[in-house]
Design a protein around this motif. Structure first.
Motif, short mmCIF file in Angstrom:
data_model
loop_
_atom_site.label_atom_id
_atom_site.label_comp_id
_atom_site.label_asym_id
_atom_site.label_seq_id
_atom_site.Cartn_x
_atom_site.Cartn_y
_atom_site.Cartn_z
N LEU A 118 0.83 -1.21 0.00
CA LEU A 118 0.00 0.00 0.00
C LEU A 118 0.86 1.26 0.00
CD1 LEU A 118 -2.86 -0.97 2.49
CD2 LEU A 118 -2.95 -0.90 -0.01
N ALA A 119 1.98 1.24 0.76
CA ALA A 119 2.84 2.42 0.81
C ALA A 119 3.45 2.70 -0.57
CB ALA A 119 3.95 2.21 1.85
N LEU A 120 3.92 1.65 -1.24
CA LEU A 120 4.50 1.83 -2.58
C LEU A 120 3.42 2.27 -3.58
CD1 LEU A 120 6.87 1.66 -4.51
CD2 LEU A 120 6.40 -0.79 -4.79
N LYS A 123 2.73 5.94 -3.02
CA LYS A 123 3.86 6.76 -3.49
C LYS A 123 3.84 6.92 -5.01
CE LYS A 123 8.91 6.62 -3.91
NZ LYS A 123 10.14 5.85 -3.62
N LEU A 124 3.71 5.81 -5.71
CA LEU A 124 3.73 5.87 -7.18
C LEU A 124 2.47 6.56 -7.72
CD1 LEU A 124 5.13 2.32 -8.04
CD2 LEU A 124 6.36 4.49 -7.84
N SER A 125 1.37 6.38 -7.02
CA SER A 125 0.14 7.05 -7.45
C SER A 125 0.24 8.56 -7.32
CB SER A 125 -1.05 6.52 -6.65
OG SER A 125 -2.24 7.17 -7.02
N GLU A 126 0.83 9.02 -6.19
CA GLU A 126 1.01 10.46 -6.00
C GLU A 126 1.97 11.04 -7.03
OE1 GLU A 126 2.28 10.89 -2.01
OE2 GLU A 126 0.30 10.42 -1.13
N GLU A 127 2.95 10.26 -7.46
CA GLU A 127 3.86 10.72 -8.52
C GLU A 127 3.18 10.79 -9.89
OE1 GLU A 127 7.35 8.36 -8.76
OE2 GLU A 127 7.96 8.69 -6.68
N ALA A 224 7.93 -1.42 -11.87
CA ALA A 224 6.75 -0.61 -12.16
C ALA A 224 7.11 0.58 -13.06
CB ALA A 224 6.12 -0.12 -10.87
N ARG A 225 8.27 1.20 -12.81
CA ARG A 225 8.67 2.36 -13.62
C ARG A 225 9.00 1.92 -15.06
NH1 ARG A 225 9.19 6.73 -10.46
NH2 ARG A 225 9.48 6.41 -8.20
N VAL A 226 9.64 0.78 -15.20
CA VAL A 226 9.94 0.30 -16.56
C VAL A 226 8.65 -0.03 -17.30
CG1 VAL A 226 11.00 -1.60 -17.85
CG2 VAL A 226 12.23 -0.52 -15.97
N ILE A 227 7.69 -0.64 -16.63
CA ILE A 227 6.40 -0.96 -17.26
C ILE A 227 5.69 0.32 -17.69
CG2 ILE A 227 4.10 -1.89 -16.83
CD1 ILE A 227 5.41 -4.00 -15.04
N ALA A 228 5.67 1.31 -16.82
CA ALA A 228 4.97 2.56 -17.14
C ALA A 228 5.62 3.30 -18.29
CB ALA A 228 4.91 3.46 -15.91
N ASN A 229 6.95 3.19 -18.42
CA ASN A 229 7.67 3.90 -19.49
C ASN A 229 7.83 3.07 -20.76
OD1 ASN A 229 8.13 6.27 -17.94
ND2 ASN A 229 9.81 5.25 -16.87
N SER A 230 7.27 1.90 -20.81
CA SER A 230 7.39 1.05 -21.99
C SER A 230 6.67 1.69 -23.18
CB SER A 230 6.79 -0.33 -21.72
OG SER A 230 6.73 -1.10 -22.91
N SER A 231 7.32 1.65 -24.34
CA SER A 231 6.68 2.17 -25.56
C SER A 231 5.74 1.16 -26.18
CB SER A 231 7.76 2.56 -26.59
OG SER A 231 8.61 1.45 -26.87
N ILE A 232 5.83 -0.10 -25.74
CA ILE A 232 4.92 -1.15 -26.21
C ILE A 232 3.83 -1.32 -25.16
CG2 ILE A 232 4.72 -3.58 -26.83
CD1 ILE A 232 7.67 -3.53 -27.62
N PRO A 233 2.55 -1.33 -25.56
CA PRO A 233 1.48 -1.53 -24.57
C PRO A 233 1.64 -2.86 -23.84
CG PRO A 233 0.59 -0.80 -26.69
CD PRO A 233 2.04 -1.10 -26.92
N ASP A 243 -6.29 -10.93 -6.86
CA ASP A 243 -4.88 -10.58 -6.68
C ASP A 243 -4.57 -9.27 -7.40
OD1 ASP A 243 -4.36 -12.96 -5.27
OD2 ASP A 243 -4.17 -14.06 -7.15
N PHE A 244 -3.94 -8.34 -6.67
CA PHE A 244 -3.53 -7.07 -7.24
C PHE A 244 -2.06 -6.85 -6.93
CE2 PHE A 244 -8.06 -6.41 -7.14
CZ PHE A 244 -8.30 -5.68 -8.30
N THR A 245 -1.31 -6.39 -7.94
CA THR A 245 0.11 -6.08 -7.75
C THR A 245 0.38 -4.68 -8.29
OG1 THR A 245 0.77 -6.96 -9.91
CG2 THR A 245 0.69 -8.51 -8.07
N ILE A 246 1.55 -4.14 -7.95
CA ILE A 246 1.94 -2.83 -8.45
C ILE A 246 2.08 -2.87 -9.98
CG2 ILE A 246 3.76 -1.08 -8.41
CD1 ILE A 246 2.09 -1.20 -5.87
N ALA A 247 2.52 -4.01 -10.51
CA ALA A 247 2.64 -4.14 -11.96
C ALA A 247 1.29 -4.00 -12.65
CB ALA A 247 3.27 -5.49 -12.32
#
Length: 446
Positions: A118-120, A123-127, A224-233, A243-247
């Protein structure tokens, strides 16, 4: 002995009615709670339901976990396990026994992992990292990449689904560990490599179900940052629906299962075929409608257009009528002119004697007219000659021949008096044969 409750018989409950009322009170007052304790008396019934007791140092409570929920738990329980369950309180009416109905179950200590999760996530959501993933996968991709372990049921399910739904898609499998200490790093490196190669249109990040510890590699911040910045969907299909993950949050789309991820990544060939057939029928109907409208307009216009042969026939008929009318007019005029001509001829024959008499008379009159004309011309010539003699006699030049002269100043004005000149004035004297320029020295009266 007097019974005090006789006045209100409606307050008397049956045992089953009382148990039902207590069950409703429990369900309404205590909805869903997390409960921590130690497992004892664990039993798996023939129906597949789990029955066990949770206890601590002071109390215990019976727990039931139905088969539909228990099947999602990969690791079987055993007596002595410290667990945490998410459950609602209920009363088993037939026995009047209070129990908990478990909906989720995890090993004790997972709560701390959940707090880190939840903390991570916060954090990523606020960013705003999760908002970066807005790439929409192609509806009809040419190739799809799958990131998962080779020896997993998730890969088999995805391949079966893709072969069934989209046999037209090229599939590229990128073997990667999806559990363990280095799994997140391996997945991260694989995504970077795939983005550099750019050989697929969509990426599937899939894994079967498991505990929170099993899925923890997908809760890595760098991944998570690499997934978000991926140019491929990227479409994630990790674990089960609960089940929920940050990914999942960093991906462009999140599917509840690997099979669902495969279904989201491409269009069903049956649906595409039906759409193509539908559009073909629609195009055919539209073309048929357009052609029918054109033919209808052509029919309407063809009724408005008069054939050139009809116009030619009408003009020929008019020409024939005009020819007949012209011939009739010519004949009428010819007859009229011929009649007039005959009348004139007859009149000439009848008046031939008068004509000869008039001709002789005309000859006599013309002879007289000629004589009168000649006499008149002779008399007029005499008058003209007399006038010419008079004019000649009064011509100034004729007077100059007699020794006279005409004196003019330099402006051409004739000097008629001596006082019209002054001493030193230049004058011009005209003689019969030329001009003399002179200067006045003096002038005097007679």
């Amino acid at each position: 002995m007097k019974n005090d409750s006789n006045d209100d018989l409606d307050d008397i409950f049956t045992v089953s009615g009382l148990n039902k009322k207590v069950s409703l009170l429990l369900e309404n007052e205590i909805s869903l709670v997390w409960v921590k304790g130690e497992v004892s008396n664990f039993i798996i019934a023939n129906s597949g339901h789990w029955y066990f007791t949770m206890k601590d140092s002071i109390a215990s409570v019976k727990v039931v976990m139905f088969k539909s929920r228990a099947n999602a738990i990969k690791q079987k329980l055993k007596d002595g396990d410290e667990i945490e369950i998410y459950a609602n309180a209920s009363l088993y009416v037939p026995r009047g026994e209070y129990q908990l109905q478990s909906l989720l179950l995890r090993k004790s200590g997972i709560g701390r992992l959940h707090e880190k999760f939840l903390a991570l996530k916060n954090k990523l959501s606020e960013e705003g990292l999760f908002k970066q993933a807005n790439r929409l996968p192609k509806l009809i991709p040419v190739s799809i990449g799958i990131i998962t372990s080779l020896n997993t049921a998730a890969l088999r399910d995805v391949l079966v689904s893709l072969n069934r739904r989209a046999p037209y898609v090229k599939i590229v499998i990128y073997p990667t560990p999806v559990q363990g200490i280095d799994a997140s790093l391996k997945i991260l490196e694989k995504i970077i490599t795939i983005n550099n190669r750019m050989e697929v249109d969509t990426l599937l990040l899939v894994r079967g179900g498991g505990s929170l510890e099993d899925l923890w590699c997908f809760n890595d911040e760098s991944l998570a940052r690499v997934i978000a910045n991926s140019s491929i969907p990227i479409i994630s299909g990790i674990g089960h629906e609960t089940d929920f993950t940050i990914a999942d949050f960093a991906s462009d789309l999140r599917a509840p299962t690997p099979t669902a991820a495969a279904e989201l990544s491409c269009s069903n060939i049956v649906d595409l075929t039906n759409k193509i057939k539908f559009f073909c029928r629609h195009i055919y109907r539209s073309q048929r409608c357009i052609i029918d409208n054109c033919f209808q307009c052509l029919d309407i216009l063809s009724r408005r257009i008069v054939s050139p042969l009809i116009d030619i026939k009408i003009f020929l008929e008019r020409i024939n009528v005009l020819k007949k009318l012209l011939a009739s007019c010519i004949r009428g005029k010819l007859v009229e002119r011929r009649s007039k001509f005959n009348l004139i001829v007859n009149s000439l024959h009848f008046n031939a004697t008068n004509i000869s008499m008039e001709a002789r008379r005309l000859f006599i009159l013309s002879d007289k007219l000629r004589k009168v004309y000649l006499d008149g011309v002779a008399s007029r010539q005499a008058v003209v000659q007399s006038a010419m003699a008079i004019i000649h006699a009064f011509n100034p030049e004729n007077i100059l021949h007699k020794g006279y002269s005409v004196v003019r100043d330099i402006n051409g004005n004739v000097i008629k008096s001596y006082d019209s000149v002054s001493s030193g004035q230049k004058l011009e004297i005209q003689l019969s044969d030329g001009f003399i320029e002179t200067i006045v020295y003096s002038s005097k009266n007679k």
